[in-house]
Design an enzyme around this catalytic site. Structure first.
Site, mmCIF file in Angstrom:
data_model
loop_
_atom_site.group_PDB
_atom_site.id
_atom_site.type_symbol
_atom_site.label_atom_id
_atom_site.label_comp_id
_atom_site.label_asym_id
_atom_site.label_seq_id
_atom_site.Cartn_x
_atom_site.Cartn_y
_atom_site.Cartn_z
ATOM 1 N N ASP A 208 57.651 18.987 -25.409
ATOM 2 C CA ASP A 208 57.079 17.946 -24.577
ATOM 3 C C ASP A 208 55.752 18.472 -23.987
ATOM 4 O O ASP A 208 55.359 19.640 -23.739
ATOM 5 C CB ASP A 208 57.813 17.525 -23.332
ATOM 6 C CG ASP A 208 58.329 18.852 -22.368
ATOM 7 O OD1 ASP A 208 59.320 19.417 -22.848
ATOM 8 O OD2 ASP A 208 57.572 19.330 -21.647
ATOM 9 N N ASP A 210 53.618 19.091 -20.416
ATOM 10 C CA ASP A 210 54.006 19.126 -19.001
ATOM 11 C C ASP A 210 53.235 17.811 -18.261
ATOM 12 O O ASP A 210 52.269 17.079 -18.811
ATOM 13 C CB ASP A 210 53.234 20.336 -18.685
ATOM 14 C CG ASP A 210 54.138 20.789 -17.336
ATOM 15 O OD1 ASP A 210 55.239 20.658 -17.299
ATOM 16 O OD2 ASP A 210 53.467 21.467 -16.292
#
Ligand SMILES: [Zn+2]
Length: 269
Positions: A208, A210
Site C-alpha cells: 500500500d 503510506d
C-alpha cells in the site's frame, strides 16, 4: 530427520509449504521461547529453518515479537544466512502495491524494544553502517528480476514502532527525508542478526501507499492482509528461488562482524 539448517527464513505462516521433509523443533533460548516452534526442512539442496515471525496464530504484534529469541534460536540450529520477507508501505508514489524493494539502508524509529544481546559482561559495538548482507541483496535482486518482479534494488526502510500506522505528517516527513518504504519489523531483527554475525537480507513487498503519499483514509490492516494473502504464492516462489541461489560459502563481511571483539558469552550453533 534434519535438525540443523544453513539458511533461516523469518516470515508469514503462508511459507510453511515451502519446506520438504519438514520437522518441528522446539527451542528455548536465554531470551525465552521464539515466536513459535522452528520448522526445519529442505528447499532443493538447501537446508532451511523457517520461523513464523508473528507466531503461527499471529499472536505477536510487531512491537512484542521476541526478536532476540528468534535470531538466537535460528543461529543455534546452525543458520548463518537469514532471508526476511515482510510487508511494507510505500513512501513514493511511483512504488505501488506489488513492487518489491530490497533495501540497502535502514532508519530506526522504534522505541523500547530490546535491541542488543550485549547488555552485560562487556561492551560490544558492532558496525552497522551497511545493515544488510551485500551478497544476499545481490542474489535477491537478480533472482527477483529474472522472475519478472518490478524490483527496486536499493532504498531506505524506516522502521516504526507500531502497532499503529503513520500519521500523515510523519509519513510526509519520512518521504521528505528521501526514505523509501516503511515497516514495523525490520528492526531490531536486522541488528540482532548482525550481533550474531549472521547474513541478513530483507525482501520488502509493497502492499500500500503510506498515509502521506495519497489523499484518502490511509492504510488499514484489512487492506494489508488482503493484499499480502493475494501475493503469498508469488512471494513463496520468489523465496524458494532466492534460498536456492544464496551462496554456499559466505564471502561477505557479515561473518566477520564480531572479529576482534571480546564477547561476554559464546555464540550458539
Ligand atoms: Zn553476508
Amino acid at each position: 530427520m534434519v535438525t540443523n539448517a544453513d539458511i533461516g527464513v523469518i516470515g508469514g505462516s503462508g511459507l510453511y509449504s515451502l519446506l520438504d521433509d519438514a520437522a518441528e523443533v522446539e527451542i528455548t533460548t536465554p531470551y525465552g521461547p521464539p515466536s513459535d516452534a522452528v520448522t526445519v526442512g529442505r528447499i532443493g539442496s538447501r537446508s532451511v529453518a523457517f520461523l513464523p515471525r508473528h507466531g503461527r496464530d499471529h499472536r505477536f504484534p510487531p512491537h512484542l515479537i521476541p526478536y532476540r529469541a528468534n535470531l538466537w534460536a535460528l543461529r543455534s540450529l546452525g543458520v548463518r544466512q537469514i532471508l526476511a520477507p515482510s510487508a511494507v508501505g510505500s513512501l513514493r508514489p511511483e512504488l505501488g502495491p506489488g513492487a518489491l524493494v530490497v533495501p540497502d539502508q535502514l532508519v530506526d524509529r522504534t522505541s523500547g524494544r530490546p535491541q542488543s544481546y550485549y547488555d552485560a559482561g562487556g561492551v560490544v559495538h558492532v558496525a552497522f553502517a551497511d545493515p544488510y548482507c551485500p551478497a544476499g541483496r545481490a542474489t535477491a535482486v537478480s533472482t527477483a528480476r529474472s522472475a519478472g518482479w518490478d524490483v527496486t534494488e536499493d532504498g531506505t526502510l524506516v522502521v516504526i514502532e507500531g502497532p499503529r500506522f503513520s500519521t500523515r505528517a510523519e509519513s510526509r516527513w519520512f518521504t521528505s527525508n528521501g526514505w523509501t518504504i516503511v515497516g514495523m519489523t525490520g528492526f531490531p531483527e536486522s541488528v540482532l542478526a548482525r550481533e550474531l554475525a549472521l547474513c541478513y537480507t530483507t525482501l520488502s513487498l509493497v502492499t500500500d501507499h503510506d498515509a502521506g503519499v495519497e489523499a484518502g483514509e490511509g492504510v488499514t490492516h484489512e487492506e494489508v492482509l488482503a493484499f499480502f494473502a493475494a501475493n503469498v504464492t508469488r512471494m513463496r516462489s520468489l523465496i524458494a528461488d532466492v534460498v536456492t541461489a544464496l551462496p554456499e560459502e559466505r564471502a561477505c563481511p557479515c561473518s566477520h562482524a564480531l572479529d576482534g571483539l571480546r564477547l561476554p558469552f559464546e555464540l550458539p550453533g
